[in-house]
Design a protein around this motif. Structure first.
Motif, PDB file in Angstrom:
ATOM      1  N   CYS A 274       0.656  -1.498  -0.081  1.00  0.00           N
ATOM      2  CA  CYS A 274       0.561   0.233  -0.086  1.00  0.00           C
ATOM      3  C   CYS A 274       0.407   0.971  -0.051  1.00  0.00           C
ATOM      4  O   CYS A 274       0.281   2.230  -0.421  1.00  0.00           O
ATOM      5  N   SER A 275       1.863   1.110   0.088  1.00  0.00           N
ATOM      6  CA  SER A 275       2.640   2.535  -0.243  1.00  0.00           C
ATOM      7  C   SER A 275       2.430   3.618   0.944  1.00  0.00           C
ATOM      8  O   SER A 275       2.424   2.743   2.237  1.00  0.00           O
ATOM      9  N   THR A 276       2.324   4.713   0.821  1.00  0.00           N
ATOM     10  CA  THR A 276       2.301   5.637   1.460  1.00  0.00           C
ATOM     11  C   THR A 276       0.406   5.821   1.974  1.00  0.00           C
ATOM     12  O   THR A 276       0.512   6.998   2.280  1.00  0.00           O
ATOM     13  N   GLY A 277      -0.138   5.160   1.370  1.00  0.00           N
ATOM     14  CA  GLY A 277      -1.861   4.585   1.980  1.00  0.00           C
ATOM     15  C   GLY A 277      -2.621   5.328   0.811  1.00  0.00           C
ATOM     16  O   GLY A 277      -4.062   5.259   1.223  1.00  0.00           O
ATOM     17  N   GLU A 278      -2.144   5.828  -0.184  1.00  0.00           N
ATOM     18  CA  GLU A 278      -2.638   6.361  -1.129  1.00  0.00           C
ATOM     19  C   GLU A 278      -3.932   5.143  -1.609  1.00  0.00           C
ATOM     20  O   GLU A 278      -5.167   6.142  -1.112  1.00  0.00           O
ATOM     21  N   GLU A 279      -3.391   4.318  -2.066  1.00  0.00           N
ATOM     22  CA  GLU A 279      -4.764   3.618  -2.594  1.00  0.00           C
ATOM     23  C   GLU A 279      -5.920   2.639  -1.208  1.00  0.00           C
ATOM     24  O   GLU A 279      -6.722   3.029  -2.013  1.00  0.00           O
ATOM     25  N   PRO A 280      -5.321   2.237  -0.534  1.00  0.00           N
ATOM     26  CA  PRO A 280      -6.469   1.834   0.648  1.00  0.00           C
ATOM     27  C   PRO A 280      -7.114   3.379   0.839  1.00  0.00           C
ATOM     28  O   PRO A 280      -8.498   3.073   1.302  1.00  0.00           O
ATOM     29  N   TYR A 281      -6.843   4.581   1.160  1.00  0.00           N
ATOM     30  CA  TYR A 281      -7.755   5.268   1.244  1.00  0.00           C
ATOM     31  C   TYR A 281      -8.593   5.649  -0.453  1.00  0.00           C
ATOM     32  O   TYR A 281      -9.713   6.875   0.140  1.00  0.00           O
ATOM     33  N   ASN A 282      -8.480   5.842  -0.621  1.00  0.00           N
ATOM     34  CA  ASN A 282      -8.629   5.995  -2.692  1.00  0.00           C
ATOM     35  C   ASN A 282     -10.246   4.961  -2.475  1.00  0.00           C
ATOM     36  O   ASN A 282     -11.372   4.886  -2.795  1.00  0.00           O
ATOM     37  N   ILE A 283      -9.730   3.524  -2.210  1.00  0.00           N
ATOM     38  CA  ILE A 283     -11.038   2.315  -2.177  1.00  0.00           C
ATOM     39  C   ILE A 283     -11.870   2.453  -0.880  1.00  0.00           C
ATOM     40  O   ILE A 283     -13.208   2.374  -1.553  1.00  0.00           O
TER      41      ILE A 283
END
Length: 281
Positions: free
Chosen positions: A127-136
């Motif tokens: 997930c790296s720095t979190g943008e993807e899970p927050y986006n989801i």
């Protein structure tokens, strides 16, 4: 989305420590066998990224460092190694066509399937720095609307980089123009200096956890959707194939795997291809 960097980190002039072929090969083998990352073409990266921090810790040469890492498996040194040799490059709305398919087909499908238990299981792997899970999460909240409070949409987000995980939990970003204006109002809190922090209700929906994708996958539930985008591009084929098999076993029947546009699965992969970079069990 934990990507292996391709350049030398830092600025200013310094004398890089040299690394012998033997030490380089030992380090490459250790990182690949334990973390799946192929550094066999990254000799300059290793000396460029690690020389200064090793000197700061009192190492005079790479031999002592490699010996210490291999003999002790010291967590602090391994954290240093992984954080310096991975570049956590990601951003909101990355590969938007992918996310459009997720919104238009996958979310309606998994929500329909879970009408009774109202519990979704989604994993952002790398997930790296979190943008993807927050986006989801934002897409899920948008789709469910007022019903979101009745659902357990908490998703798992993992990475091997402690540095990335720390940044992800804070959730403070400079937002790109691709973020819809209504999202800025609903899902972000303005911060000094023009940055934005992800709103608490969105942050609380993501469970961040360190995890090495080379390890066995034994989470509590099987997943409706696994995102693993821009991670496997840095693995060799046997490592990728083994990981995809573990993902498959950790996916519910009918569940989905989403990878990046720059990646593909082997012809003998167990998933069936649904759309570009999108697969279903």
């Amino acid at each position: 989305m934990n990507n292996v960097g391709s350049g030398v980190g830092g600025s200013g002039s310094f004398s890089a420590l040299s690394i012998s072929d033997n030490d380089f090969n030992r380090l490459v083998k250790f990182v690949q066998s334990n973390y799946g990352i192929d550094l066999s073409q990254k000799k300059q990266l290793i000396t460029g990224r690690l020389s200064t921090p090793l000197k700061q810790r009192g190492y005079q040469n790479f031999t002592d460092f490699v010996n210490h890492v291999l003999q002790t498996k010291d967590n602090d040194l391994i954290t240093l190694l992984l954080d310096k040799l991975t570049t956590n490059y990601t951003f909101f709305m990355r590969e938007k066509e992918h996310l459009d398919l997720f919104c238009q087909k996958i979310i309606p499908d998994i929500v329909q399937r879970h009408q009774k238990d109202k519990t979704l299981a989604i994993w952002s792997a790398g997930c790296s720095t979190g943008e993807e899970p927050y986006n989801i999460t934002m897409f899920l909240f948008d789709y469910l609307g007022p019903q979101a409070a009745q659902w357990d949409t908490r998703l798992l987000a993992t990475d091997i980089s402690n540095r990335a995980m720390t940044a992800a939990k804070k959730g403070v970003y400079e937002l790109p123009d691709t973020i819809p204006p209504e999202w800025k109002k609903k899902y972000f809190v303005p911060q000094p200096g023009g940055q934005y922090q992800v709103a608490p209700k969105v942050r609380d929906n993501v469970i961040f956890q360190p995890f090495n994708l080379m390890d066995p996958i034994h989470f509590r539930r099987k997943f409706d959707v696994i995102f693993c985008r821009n991670v496997m591009i840095y693995f060799d084929q046997p490592t990728k194939d083994a990981l995809v098999k573990r993902f498959y076993d950790a996916t519910v029947p009918g569940g989905y795997l989403l990878i990046s546009k720059s990646e593909n699965l082997s012809a003998n992969a167990p998933y069936r291809r649904l759309a570009p970079s999108t697969f279903q069990k």
